[in-house]
Design an enzyme around this catalytic site. Structure first.
Site, mmCIF file in Angstrom:
data_model
loop_
_atom_site.group_PDB
_atom_site.id
_atom_site.type_symbol
_atom_site.label_atom_id
_atom_site.label_comp_id
_atom_site.label_asym_id
_atom_site.label_seq_id
_atom_site.Cartn_x
_atom_site.Cartn_y
_atom_site.Cartn_z
ATOM 1 N N ARG A 1 -2.379 -1.880 -3.742
ATOM 2 C CA ARG A 1 -3.578 -1.069 -3.583
ATOM 3 C C ARG A 1 -3.495 0.108 -4.559
ATOM 4 O O ARG A 1 -2.473 0.800 -4.613
ATOM 5 C CB ARG A 1 -3.642 -0.536 -2.157
ATOM 6 N N ASN B 1 0.874 -1.173 0.000
ATOM 7 C CA ASN B 1 0.000 0.000 0.000
ATOM 8 C C ASN B 1 0.914 1.227 0.000
ATOM 9 O O ASN B 1 1.447 1.621 1.027
ATOM 10 C CB ASN B 1 -0.881 -0.030 1.252
ATOM 11 N N HIS C 1 -12.855 3.074 -0.389
ATOM 12 C CA HIS C 1 -12.916 2.092 0.699
ATOM 13 C C HIS C 1 -13.631 0.819 0.255
ATOM 14 O O HIS C 1 -14.155 0.075 1.099
ATOM 15 C CB HIS C 1 -13.697 2.633 1.924
ATOM 16 N N ARG D 1 -10.598 15.485 7.020
ATOM 17 C CA ARG D 1 -11.344 15.893 5.816
ATOM 18 C C ARG D 1 -12.757 16.331 6.192
ATOM 19 O O ARG D 1 -13.351 15.790 7.120
ATOM 20 C CB ARG D 1 -11.414 14.733 4.825
ATOM 21 N N GLU E 1 -8.299 -4.855 5.178
ATOM 22 C CA GLU E 1 -8.183 -4.551 3.750
ATOM 23 C C GLU E 1 -7.031 -5.311 3.117
ATOM 24 O O GLU E 1 -7.084 -5.695 1.953
ATOM 25 C CB GLU E 1 -7.998 -3.049 3.557
#
Ligand code: AMP
Length: 587
Positions: A63, A7, A152, A213, A359
């Site tokens: 990813r 990732n 996601h 965010r 993940e």
């Protein structure tokens, strides 16, 4: 299979080697401070390979944040795929370049193993059009690729799968709201096993309040900020200085904010209430979008660990059937060994589950599937195709209303599936915008009425029918039927049939598929060859091998030789187009 999962972010590279048989990470780590001193993506990846080579990874999963409109599944990386990921850089300027740097370095260092890209956007790519479009000038939106993509996806798909397993239900029968509440946060409405709506949009900035965010914001506010601060400063403000951090002034870690709130810090309290409020709004909206909800799934650092936040989010939702058990919520601890904990009261109609996301494991599994060639379907021969016109199935009660008490269907012609027939009886469909007459009823009578129409019919009637497998009418659209004896208003039952293939268990074995699988089907030999995705496999002893598509789908592949009046099914001659299951199973 040992899979190296990489990732690659803009300033760090996270990695794990996962044994997909056990689901365990054999080694994991993180290289930080990329861009500082001599540390580049290439040197970071070199360090990753040094740390992991002892585990001899058979493949590498990368990813990739933005797959744009193209990638709806994990994909084997070649030069052309790299170009396509590059083409999506304008959509994810911070993420895709970093992901690509990792891919390039790893391919160079490990040229002999397959590399696979696993996209955050892939799970959402099949969202319905109504969920994908922003209501702005369509031409501008299309030209610039401005639409909702969602992110996601790997996490939402993973926790939804675990939730279905835990509930011992087929995921296709569940309406789920998954809430990934980590540093980034998003909600997803999942129906029939797929994402039908999600809170992040063009970028991972839309939707829920996050660590730094902003989440949902009036576009007018963005313009006002940009006018005052300039584009770059606004970008920085909304991405890095907003959310929990911006509201609280205490940074992005909810643990600190909760501690300060307990001490009476007003900004900390404000941050917490605004955060919970946004999640509640989405739960309500998604329950409405799906016409109900069977389970709420909470995951991510906050969803998995903050009992306080879970309580705030889920209080006073008993009108939806959501009832939190305070003790179970307080004590819930998920881990790799106990990844799912149910925190709802026994009597709750909606299960509330805390699920540990993983993940990396999901990425490793998808990588192994793609790198290993997946479970390719075999092809013992083409599948006959039948084209279904619009039609109606009735139950005893609706038959009584439309054709008179005790009336019976009369056979017009037998259909290919044993026992099924087109009846002489027809009804009129009535929608808010129009009527369609002479719609044939199919027999025999069923347990519940069901009306199957095409997308073109939708426009004629002015209705919005969800794509559903036959029999899955719960929460589908309403429609009015007129028969010679009366009028019937169905609250639900109107669907657009999910294209499917009927087959026997022996056929399924020959093709290497199982009931509920989704395959791709290539139509070849005609003038307009076409590959249909999302074709549902339906297996039963009594079925006859046949693919069913509707008239719109047939027209698109030029399979229709004109509508033969009341004839419901059209069997193309042997020499005409044939369908072959040609691609991997897309689970
Ligand atoms: P993630 O991005 O999924 O790793 O989530 C990270 C975030 O989860 C942190 O920034 C914290 O805000 C939050 N978090 C983790 N543990 C806890 C906890 N015990 N209580 C409250 N928040 C937590």
């Amino acid at each position: 299979m040992n899979v190296l999962v990489i990732n690659c972010g803009s300033s760090s590279v996270k990695y794990q080697v996962i044994d997909t048989k056990t689901g365990r990470a054999l080694v994991k780590g993180k290289v930080e401070r990329i861009g500082e001193g001599d540390t580049t993506h290439a040197s970071a990846v070199a360090k990753v390979l040094e740390d992991t080579q002892a585990f001899e990874p058979a493949t590498v999963g990368h990813r990739v944040v933005h797959g744009g409109e193209r990638f709806y599944d994990a994909t084997l990386i070649d030069d052309e795929v790299i170009q396509a990921i590059e083409a999506n850089i304008p959509l994810a300027p911070l993420h895709n370049p970093a992901n690509l740097a990792g891919i390039r370095s790893a391919r160079e260092a490990l040229p002999s193993v397959p590399h696979v890209a696993v996209f955050d956007t892939a799970f959402h790519l099949r969202m319905p059009r109504r969920a994908k479009h922003y209501a702005i000038d369509l031409e501008v939106a299309d030209r610039l690729g401005i639409r909702r993509y969602g992110f996601h996806g790997t996490s939402h798909a993973y926790v939804a799968g675990l939730a279905a397993e835990h509930l011992e239900r087929d995921i296709a029968d569940l309406r789920l709201i998954t809430l990934h509440l980590g540093n980034g946060a998003s909600a997803c409405a999942i129906e029939l096993g797929g994402s039908i709506e999600t809170s992040m949009g063009l970028t991972p900035l839309e939707g829920l309040v996050m660590g730094t965010r902003c989440g949902d914001l009036d576009p007018g506010a963005v313009l006002a900020l940009a006018r005052e601060l300039g584009i770059d400063e606004t970008d920085d403000l909304l991405n890095r200085r907003s959310g929990l951090a911006g509201l609280s002034g205490l940074g992005n870690d909810l643990r600190d904010i909760e501690a300060q709130a307990a001490e009476g810090n007003d900004r900390a309290r404000l941050a917490i209430t605004v955060y919970a409020h946004a999640v509640r709004r989405y739960i309500g909206a998604y329950a409405a979008v799906m016409g109900g909800v069977d389970a709420i799934v909470l995951t991510g650092g906050i969803g998995e660990n903050s009992a306080q936040m879970r309580r705030r989010i889920l209080q006073r939702l008993d009108f939806l059937g959501i009832r939190l058990d305070e003790d179970l919520n307080h004590d819930a601890k998920v881990s790799a060994d106990t990844p799912v904990v149910d925190i709802s009261e026994e009597r709750a109609l909606v299960r509330t589950l805390v699920v540990a996301t993983n993940e990396e494991l999901m990425t490793a599994r998808q990588t192994a599937r793609v790198a290993g060639g997946g479970t390719d379907v075999q092809s013992p021969g083409p599948v006959p195709i039948a084209i279904s016109g619009r039609h109606v199935h009735l139950d005893r009660a609706s038959m009584d209303v439309l054709f008179g008490a005790g009336s019976e269907l009369t056979v017009y012609r037998n259909l290919s599936q044993p026992g099924q027939f087109a009846a002489r009886e027809t009804v009129t469909l009535v929608g808010p915008r129009g009527r369609i007459e002479n719609v044939r009823v199919l027999g025999p009578l069923r347990k519940a009425p069901q009306v199957e129409i095409s997308r073109t019919d939708e426009f004629k009637l002015g209705v919005d029918a969800p794509v559903r497998a036959s029999g899955k009418t719960q929460g589908s659209a309403p429609i009015t039927l007129e028969g010679p004896a009366g009028t019937l208003h169905l609250k639900e039952g109107l669907i657009c049939a999910w294209r499917h293939i009927h087959m026997t268990p022996e056929d399924a074995e020959a093709y290497g598929v199982e009931n509920g699988d989704q395959v791709e089907v290539a139509i070849t030999g005609g003038d307009r060859d076409l590959t249909f995705g999302d074709v549902l496999i339906r297996v039963k002893d009594s079925y006859v091998l046949e693919m069913h598509i509707d008239t719109d789908e047939a027209n698109a592949a030029e399979l229709s030789k004109g509508n033969t009046g009341g004839d419901l099914l059209y069997q193309p001659p042997e020499s005409a187009a044939s369908a072959s299951l040609s691609r991997k199973r897309a689970r």
